[in-house]
Write a protein that holds these residues in place. Structure first.
Motif, short mmCIF file in Angstrom:
data_model
loop_
_atom_site.label_atom_id
_atom_site.label_comp_id
_atom_site.label_asym_id
_atom_site.label_seq_id
_atom_site.Cartn_x
_atom_site.Cartn_y
_atom_site.Cartn_z
N LYS A 98 1.22 -1.41 -0.06
CA LYS A 98 0.04 0.08 0.01
C LYS A 98 0.91 1.50 -0.28
CE LYS A 98 -3.90 -2.47 2.01
NZ LYS A 98 -4.85 -2.35 2.99
N TRP A 100 0.46 5.40 -0.89
CA TRP A 100 -0.24 6.85 -1.20
C TRP A 100 0.47 7.74 -2.00
CZ3 TRP A 100 -5.34 8.71 -0.89
CH2 TRP A 100 -4.88 9.65 -0.71
N LEU A 134 -4.07 5.79 -3.63
CA LEU A 134 -3.70 4.41 -3.18
C LEU A 134 -3.59 3.39 -4.29
CD1 LEU A 134 -2.80 3.15 -0.76
CD2 LEU A 134 -5.07 2.68 -0.58
N ASP A 136 -2.87 0.17 -4.26
CA ASP A 136 -2.98 -0.92 -3.10
C ASP A 136 -3.11 -2.41 -4.24
OD1 ASP A 136 -3.87 -2.92 -1.02
OD2 ASP A 136 -5.55 -1.87 -1.07
#
Length: 172
Positions: A98, A100, A134, A136
């Motif tokens: 993950k 950002w 994000l 992910d």
């Protein structure tokens, strides 16, 4: 009894002497407080002079009450951090990354990647410009690695951008 014991030994050792991966463990594989500048970089595209000191280009930072690694590319032209794995990982184990990003500006794409024990296990080219968002994604570890093997997080782009590595670990 002897045949049953022999069957168990064969199952434990594997066929034809092939190595057997240890069973997958659970729990975290990284600790953000353990990141350090790399000793051996598995990526071949570092600029001639790397400028990315802790406290200027990267640092630990809480983001929504979760500790992250914050990267400011205004003070970091190439990031490669490493730490030892907190546990062994098995071939075929699935992990998530993950990452950002705040709004991305500048020239060319960004490159983010993860290597475990010298093998690149995940990488992504991120188009710039890009809105905040994000990344992910899940990835499968192609080869097992022992407790303490190096895990490397790499990031670079051309522009004044802000990133936060939230996690590398087991999917939610």
């Amino acid at each position: 009894m002897r045949r049953a014991l022999h069957a168990v030994i064969v199952l434990l050792v594997g066929c034809a002497g092939e190595p057997v991966d240890p069973p997958a463990e659970s729990g975290p594989v990284i600790d953000h407080a353990a990141w350090r500048a790399v000793v051996t970089d598995p990526f071949d595209h570092a600029p001639p002079v790397v400028s990315c000191d802790r406290g200027v280009g990267w640092e630990l930072e809480p983001l929504d009450m979760v500790e992250t690694v914050s990267v400011e590319t205004a003070g970091c032209n190439y990031l490669a951090l490493e730490q030892p794995l907190l546990r062994g990982v098995a071939t075929g184990e699935v992990f998530a990354v993950k990452l950002w990003n705040f709004e991305l500006v500048g020239d060319g794409p960004a490159h983010a990647a993860i290597a475990i024990d010298g093998a690149v296990v995940w990488e992504k080219t991120i188009v710039i410009p890009r809105d905040a968002g994000l990344t992910d994604e899940e990835f499968t570890v192609p080869a097992g690695a022992a407790l303490g093997a190096p895990v490397v997080f790499h990031l670079h782009n051309h522009g004044l951008n802000s990133w936060n590595l939230i996690t590398i670990g087991e999917p939610d």
